[in-house]
Design a protein around this motif. Structure first.
Motif, PDB file in Angstrom:
ATOM      1  N   ILE A 158     -46.866   6.254  60.134  1.00  0.00           N
ATOM      2  CA  ILE A 158     -48.222   6.629  59.748  1.00  0.00           C
ATOM      3  C   ILE A 158     -48.740   5.551  58.797  1.00  0.00           C
ATOM      4  N   ILE A 159     -49.510   4.647  59.355  1.00  0.00           N
ATOM      5  CA  ILE A 159     -50.051   3.495  58.622  1.00  0.00           C
ATOM      6  C   ILE A 159     -51.554   3.729  58.434  1.00  0.00           C
ATOM      7  N   ILE A 160     -51.952   3.821  57.198  1.00  0.00           N
ATOM      8  CA  ILE A 160     -53.358   4.065  56.881  1.00  0.00           C
ATOM      9  C   ILE A 160     -53.886   2.816  56.172  1.00  0.00           C
ATOM     10  N   ASP A 161     -54.642   1.980  56.903  1.00  0.00           N
ATOM     11  CA  ASP A 161     -55.166   0.769  56.274  1.00  0.00           C
ATOM     12  C   ASP A 161     -56.519   0.310  56.816  1.00  0.00           C
ATOM     13  N   ARG A 162     -56.889   0.734  58.004  1.00  0.00           N
ATOM     14  CA  ARG A 162     -58.122   0.211  58.611  1.00  0.00           C
ATOM     15  C   ARG A 162     -59.384   0.671  57.891  1.00  0.00           C
ATOM     16  N   HIS A 163     -59.287   1.761  57.153  1.00  0.00           N
ATOM     17  CA  HIS A 163     -60.459   2.270  56.430  1.00  0.00           C
ATOM     18  C   HIS A 163     -60.921   1.307  55.334  1.00  0.00           C
ATOM     19  N   ARG A 164     -60.087   0.327  54.992  1.00  0.00           N
ATOM     20  CA  ARG A 164     -60.454  -0.647  53.957  1.00  0.00           C
ATOM     21  C   ARG A 164     -61.347  -1.770  54.478  1.00  0.00           C
ATOM     22  N   LEU A 165     -61.546  -1.836  55.763  1.00  0.00           N
ATOM     23  CA  LEU A 165     -62.354  -2.910  56.334  1.00  0.00           C
ATOM     24  C   LEU A 165     -63.813  -2.742  55.923  1.00  0.00           C
ATOM     25  N   GLY A 166     -64.359  -3.786  55.350  1.00  0.00           N
ATOM     26  CA  GLY A 166     -65.703  -3.743  54.797  1.00  0.00           C
ATOM     27  C   GLY A 166     -66.819  -3.633  55.811  1.00  0.00           C
ATOM     28  N   TYR A 167     -66.561  -3.910  57.078  1.00  0.00           N
ATOM     29  CA  TYR A 167     -67.626  -3.844  58.068  1.00  0.00           C
ATOM     30  C   TYR A 167     -67.767  -2.461  58.693  1.00  0.00           C
ATOM     31  N   LEU A 168     -66.938  -1.518  58.245  1.00  0.00           N
ATOM     32  CA  LEU A 168     -67.044  -0.150  58.747  1.00  0.00           C
ATOM     33  C   LEU A 168     -67.916   0.674  57.806  1.00  0.00           C
ATOM     34  N   ASN A 169     -68.782   1.510  58.377  1.00  0.00           N
ATOM     35  CA  ASN A 169     -69.567   2.410  57.544  1.00  0.00           C
ATOM     36  C   ASN A 169     -68.694   3.633  57.207  1.00  0.00           C
ATOM     37  N   PRO A 170     -69.145   4.518  56.332  1.00  0.00           N
ATOM     38  CA  PRO A 170     -68.287   5.649  55.919  1.00  0.00           C
ATOM     39  C   PRO A 170     -67.783   6.523  57.068  1.00  0.00           C
TER      40      PRO A 170
ATOM     41  N   GLU B 261     -67.289   5.581  60.249  1.00  0.00           N
ATOM     42  CA  GLU B 261     -66.286   4.799  60.978  1.00  0.00           C
ATOM     43  C   GLU B 261     -64.974   4.748  60.197  1.00  0.00           C
ATOM     44  N   LYS B 262     -65.054   4.624  58.875  1.00  0.00           N
ATOM     45  CA  LYS B 262     -63.845   4.623  58.050  1.00  0.00           C
ATOM     46  C   LYS B 262     -63.106   5.949  58.167  1.00  0.00           C
ATOM     47  N   LEU B 263     -63.856   7.039  58.118  1.00  0.00           N
ATOM     48  CA  LEU B 263     -63.258   8.366  58.244  1.00  0.00           C
ATOM     49  C   LEU B 263     -62.601   8.520  59.619  1.00  0.00           C
ATOM     50  N   ASN B 264     -63.287   8.047  60.658  1.00  0.00           N
ATOM     51  CA  ASN B 264     -62.714   8.103  62.010  1.00  0.00           C
ATOM     52  C   ASN B 264     -61.437   7.272  62.104  1.00  0.00           C
ATOM     53  N   CYS B 265     -61.431   6.106  61.453  1.00  0.00           N
ATOM     54  CA  CYS B 265     -60.231   5.265  61.459  1.00  0.00           C
ATOM     55  C   CYS B 265     -59.078   5.949  60.722  1.00  0.00           C
ATOM     56  N   LEU B 266     -59.384   6.634  59.641  1.00  0.00           N
ATOM     57  CA  LEU B 266     -58.350   7.399  58.937  1.00  0.00           C
ATOM     58  C   LEU B 266     -57.734   8.441  59.866  1.00  0.00           C
ATOM     59  N   TYR B 267     -58.607   9.161  60.563  1.00  0.00           N
ATOM     60  CA  TYR B 267     -58.156  10.207  61.485  1.00  0.00           C
ATOM     61  C   TYR B 267     -57.261   9.620  62.582  1.00  0.00           C
TER      62      TYR B 267
END
Length: 193
Positions: free
Chosen positions: A107-119, A121-127
């Protein structure tokens, strides 16, 4: 019953998997170095590339928005599965002397840190990171359990195999199963991933 051709193919697959992992890691390191060198430039680009939240919502198809609660409804069962599988391995694996699966390897949680994602998209990446990592984590725990208790290949062809499946005995090979099961159990004590 040994099958040199199968063993050779497995060895080649493992070599290719290691090569692929190495190449992906190299690309990531190159990207990381590039970010370090051009941090401000990259951050400015990310800000330009980030889609405005209101534009994102306004351009999202209505069926996507309506289906979002269905997607997110799976989170509660996933959390329950995570809890039960983690408890299962913490209780049972020491009894069977199976090395525990490290959750953080899957369980790797890191993509939400990408600055080009809006909130959103970040939440979706976390999921997605959590859910797909959880499935891989559960598959590894189930694979180790299967190797311990019933390491027999299926008669039918599988679409996808977990990491332990290649070690299993052929369907119908009772002799290898009886003679080799202990050896497969011993392997589980010293897994090096």
């Amino acid at each position: 019953m040994e099958h040199p051709k199968i063993e050779e193919l497995i060895a080649r697959i493992k070599t290719l998997e290691a090569e692929l992992e190495s190449e992906l890691h190299r690309e990531y390191e190159d990207f990381r170095c590039e970010i370090t060198k051009k941090r401000e430039e990259v951050l400015a680009k990310y800000r330009r590339d980030r889609q405005n939240l209101f534009v994102y919502l306004a351009t999202t198809p209505i069926l996507h928005l309506l289906s979002a609660p269905v997607i997110w409804s799976v989170l509660l069962p996933a959390l329950i599965l995570d809890l039960f599988v983690t408890l299962y391995q913490r209780i049972c694996f020491p009894i069977y002397r199976i090395e525990r699966v490290r959750r953080s390897d899957y369980i790797i949680i890191d993509r939400h840190r990408l600055g080009y994602l809006n909130p959103i998209e970040k939440l979706n990446c976390l999921y997605c990171s959590y859910f797909n990592g959880l499935i891989a984590y559960v598959a590894e725990i189930a694979g180790r359990t299967e190797q311990y208790w019933c390491p027999i290949r299926h008669a039918a062809r599988l679409r996808s195999m977990h990491s332990r499946y290649q070690r299993f005995f052929e369907y119908g090979d009772s002799e290898s199963f009886r003679e080799g099961k202990k050896g497969l159990r011993e392997e589980l004590k010293e897994i090096k991933e």
